[in-house]
Design a protein around this motif. Structure first.
Motif, PDB file in Angstrom:
ATOM      1  N   GLU A 240      71.105 -33.397  63.929  1.00 44.95           N
ATOM      2  CA  GLU A 240      71.597 -33.409  62.253  1.00 44.95           C
ATOM      3  C   GLU A 240      72.856 -32.852  62.714  1.00 44.95           C
ATOM      4  O   GLU A 240      73.055 -31.840  63.101  1.00 44.95           O
ATOM      5  N   PHE A 241      74.144 -33.106  61.700  1.00 43.62           N
ATOM      6  CA  PHE A 241      75.414 -32.263  61.670  1.00 43.62           C
ATOM      7  C   PHE A 241      75.932 -33.094  60.539  1.00 43.62           C
ATOM      8  O   PHE A 241      75.667 -34.227  60.072  1.00 43.62           O
ATOM      9  N   LYS A 242      75.854 -31.745  59.855  1.00 46.01           N
ATOM     10  CA  LYS A 242      76.355 -31.956  57.889  1.00 46.01           C
ATOM     11  C   LYS A 242      77.341 -31.274  57.771  1.00 46.01           C
ATOM     12  O   LYS A 242      77.844 -30.180  58.445  1.00 46.01           O
ATOM     13  N   GLY A 243      78.404 -31.121  56.696  1.00 41.21           N
ATOM     14  CA  GLY A 243      79.079 -30.880  56.185  1.00 41.21           C
ATOM     15  C   GLY A 243      78.101 -30.123  54.607  1.00 41.21           C
ATOM     16  O   GLY A 243      77.318 -30.875  53.919  1.00 41.21           O
ATOM     17  N   GLY A 259      74.997 -32.488  53.416  1.00 38.64           N
ATOM     18  CA  GLY A 259      75.139 -33.939  54.022  1.00 38.64           C
ATOM     19  C   GLY A 259      76.003 -34.187  55.225  1.00 38.64           C
ATOM     20  O   GLY A 259      76.199 -33.706  55.389  1.00 38.64           O
ATOM     21  N   GLY A 260      75.324 -35.344  56.075  1.00 40.14           N
ATOM     22  CA  GLY A 260      76.047 -35.717  57.575  1.00 40.14           C
ATOM     23  C   GLY A 260      74.493 -37.049  57.444  1.00 40.14           C
ATOM     24  O   GLY A 260      74.175 -37.531  57.596  1.00 40.14           O
ATOM     25  N   TRP A 261      75.195 -36.777  58.777  1.00 37.11           N
ATOM     26  CA  TRP A 261      74.356 -38.168  60.094  1.00 37.11           C
ATOM     27  C   TRP A 261      73.202 -36.785  60.885  1.00 37.11           C
ATOM     28  O   TRP A 261      72.668 -36.027  60.810  1.00 37.11           O
ATOM     29  N   VAL A 262      72.373 -37.830  60.842  1.00 32.59           N
ATOM     30  CA  VAL A 262      70.818 -37.296  60.854  1.00 32.59           C
ATOM     31  C   VAL A 262      70.496 -37.951  61.809  1.00 32.59           C
ATOM     32  O   VAL A 262      69.998 -39.250  62.257  1.00 32.59           O
ATOM     33  N   GLU A 263      70.060 -37.745  63.026  1.00 28.48           N
ATOM     34  CA  GLU A 263      69.631 -39.216  64.089  1.00 28.48           C
ATOM     35  C   GLU A 263      67.749 -38.424  64.772  1.00 28.48           C
ATOM     36  O   GLU A 263      67.307 -37.453  65.156  1.00 28.48           O
ATOM     37  N   ARG A 264      66.697 -39.414  63.965  1.00 20.66           N
ATOM     38  CA  ARG A 264      64.863 -38.724  65.055  1.00 20.66           C
ATOM     39  C   ARG A 264      65.147 -39.519  66.335  1.00 20.66           C
ATOM     40  O   ARG A 264      65.380 -40.870  66.004  1.00 20.66           O
ATOM     41  N   LYS A 265      64.754 -39.268  67.300  1.00 16.96           N
ATOM     42  CA  LYS A 265      64.040 -40.064  68.379  1.00 16.96           C
ATOM     43  C   LYS A 265      62.196 -39.658  68.482  1.00 16.96           C
ATOM     44  O   LYS A 265      62.418 -38.122  69.120  1.00 16.96           O
ATOM     45  N   HIS A 266      61.541 -40.378  68.554  1.00 18.86           N
ATOM     46  CA  HIS A 266      60.051 -40.087  69.203  1.00 18.86           C
ATOM     47  C   HIS A 266      59.806 -40.606  70.561  1.00 18.86           C
ATOM     48  O   HIS A 266      60.201 -41.584  71.565  1.00 18.86           O
ATOM     49  N   GLU A 267      59.414 -39.472  71.031  1.00 17.19           N
ATOM     50  CA  GLU A 267      59.113 -39.450  72.583  1.00 17.19           C
ATOM     51  C   GLU A 267      58.693 -40.779  73.237  1.00 17.19           C
ATOM     52  O   GLU A 267      58.891 -41.857  74.456  1.00 17.19           O
ATOM     53  N   LEU A 268      57.369 -40.844  72.704  1.00 16.68           N
ATOM     54  CA  LEU A 268      56.648 -41.983  72.515  1.00 16.68           C
ATOM     55  C   LEU A 268      56.713 -43.316  72.440  1.00 16.68           C
ATOM     56  O   LEU A 268      56.186 -44.073  72.897  1.00 16.68           O
ATOM     57  N   THR A 269      57.368 -43.209  70.897  1.00 19.27           N
ATOM     58  CA  THR A 269      57.564 -44.415  70.328  1.00 19.27           C
ATOM     59  C   THR A 269      58.812 -44.775  69.695  1.00 19.27           C
ATOM     60  O   THR A 269      59.181 -44.508  68.568  1.00 19.27           O
ATOM     61  N   ALA A 279      71.937 -37.137  52.475  1.00 20.47           N
ATOM     62  CA  ALA A 279      72.954 -36.022  51.418  1.00 20.47           C
ATOM     63  C   ALA A 279      71.552 -35.435  50.182  1.00 20.47           C
ATOM     64  O   ALA A 279      70.616 -36.287  49.911  1.00 20.47           O
ATOM     65  N   ARG A 280      72.307 -34.627  49.934  1.00 16.38           N
ATOM     66  CA  ARG A 280      71.870 -33.836  48.533  1.00 16.38           C
ATOM     67  C   ARG A 280      72.803 -33.068  48.161  1.00 16.38           C
ATOM     68  O   ARG A 280      73.922 -32.694  48.572  1.00 16.38           O
ATOM     69  N   VAL A 281      72.873 -33.493  46.471  1.00 18.04           N
ATOM     70  CA  VAL A 281      74.582 -32.692  45.445  1.00 18.04           C
ATOM     71  C   VAL A 281      73.468 -31.936  44.564  1.00 18.04           C
ATOM     72  O   VAL A 281      72.200 -32.647  44.043  1.00 18.04           O
TER      73      VAL A 281
END
Length: 408
Positions: A240-243, A259-269, A279-281
């Motif tokens: 993730e990369f957030k401000g 808040g910012g960009w989030v990427e989640r990757k699963h190894e087998l699926t 983001a949260r305010v």
């Protein structure tokens, strides 16, 4: 803050400084304060709680309760006795805080849920000169899993949560600081049917901030986390990369954003992968010297312990009002509304939950009264409600809790 990747509750790199801090606690009292200034370093306490919930297992209705448990009854009253010890010790620039709490919970009707709980929290707030500081700590929590978190069973399911963490910040310029941290979390379920959700989670965060003369900050941060489950189908890594903004608009108003960009990757699926914004305010305003408001608005990815789904995307808003009626009496009210959209777990045959959506609402009222400086009485009333496009996801529950605690 980030976590340390080690299989132990307190990894060896943390054990030495924590041991030194505890030693200083008993051997270095002269460093903390002159003898003429007494300080409560040790504070033992005892507490009692009595609670009633009219839908303990979060069943959809009495028919659902009978089908799943053989009992159409939904409510129960339970009591909790807890004893503990707080330690707060200033050692030169360093500050050590510890809380140890042991409790016993007993249920009137569903006595098979009776359990002993443990809670240990420890933190060393360390400083190196005037410009470098951070925290080093660990926690251990053993408790009954809330049925609102895991509604697939009515069995007694204890869970253990362990955490170790270290973080630090270096103010290398009057207006700039760099920071970083690492956190290591372990979650384990005692119930055999839930052990596939046992996991280790390591998180690292680094960031840089600009600090204004008014104490406001603006910065950016990058984070990486990696989760390893007992069932490898659930393993994932996340970047993730957030401000980050922390703005003191006035002396009474504050606005925080992360808040910012989030990427989640699963190894087998890979069909479970997620990429998007989180983001949260948080806005706070002290309307008067006695009344304050706090508002939350958020969009975040959450982890779900459920074989039919891998995560939920949560969009929510909450509002809390706090009123200090007097030096001894406080009142707080909270409203929460959260919409959860679930991602499908395509690994399971004949299971489709990609269209599942839940809306969760909570209303609560908390009253706090201190008859003396060491005695606290608290009452909490709440109403939980969840509506879902799946019939088994609907429920509502109302509860009342009375707590009292005495610090010696």
């Amino acid at each position: 803050m980030p976590r340390l990747s080690s299989p132990a509750l307190i990894p060896l790199p943390l054990l030495a400084p924590l041991s030194m801090a505890v030693c200083a606690l008993f051997c270095g009292s002269a460093m903390a304060a002159p003898e003429s200034e007494p300080v409560d370093v040790f504070t033992p306490y005892v507490g009692v709680m009595v609670s009633h919930d009219d839908n303990l297992f979060r069943f959809s209705n009495p028919d659902d309760a009978f089908r799943r448990s053989g009992n159409s009854s939904l409510s129960d009253t339970y009591r909790r006795l807890n004893v503990g010890l707080n330690i707060d010790k200033q050692i030169s620039q360093q500050r050590l805080t510890v809380n140890l709490d042991l409790n016993r919970t007993a249920y009137n009707r569903f006595s098979f849920l009776d359990n002993d709980g443990k809670n240990l929290q420890t933190n060393l707030n360390w400083h190196l000169g005037k410009h470098v500081e951070g925290n080093l700590g660990a926690s251990y929590v053993e408790s009954l899993t809330p049925f609102s978190d895991l509604r697939t069973t009515t069995e007694r399911n204890l869970r253990t949560q362990k955490r170790t963490f270290a973080d630090g910040a270096w103010r290398f310029h009057p207006s700039w600081q760099v920071r970083g941290g690492v956190t290591y979390d372990q979650l384990n379920y005692a119930l055999a049917s839930q052990r596939s959700f046992n996991r280790d989670l390591t998180t690292e965060v680094v960031g840089i901030d600009y600090l204004s003369p008014t104490n406001s900050t603006v910065g950016v941060q990058a984070g990486h986390s990696s989760a390893t489950y007992e069932s490898p189908l659930n393993n994932y890594s996340q970047n993730e990369f957030k401000g980050k903004i922390d703005w003191y608009a006035t002396g009474k108003s504050r606005l925080q954003f992360l808040g910012g960009w989030v990427e989640r990757k699963h190894e087998l699926t890979p069909t479970r992968d997620y990429s998007g914004t989180n983001a949260r305010v948080v806005a706070t305003n002290q309307l008067t010297g006695q009344v304050g408001l706090t508002a939350n608005l958020y969009r975040e990815i959450g982890t779900i312990d459920d074989l039919t789904t891998s995560y939920s995307l949560n969009n929510g808003v909450s509002l809390e009002a706090a009123w200090e009626i007097s030096a001894k009496t406080k009142l707080a009210a909270q409203l929460l509304n959260e919409r959860r959209s679930y991602a499908a777990n395509s690994v399971l045959a004949n299971v489709l939950v990609s269209d599942r959506e839940d809306t969760y609402r909570r209303m609560s009222l908390t009253g706090n009264y201190m008859p003396t400086r060491k005695w606290t009485i608290m009452m909490i009333a709440y109403r939980d409600q969840q509506s879902s496009n799946q019939s088994t996801g609907n429920y509502h529950a109302t509860g009342l809790s009375l707590n009292t605690r005495y610090d010696f």
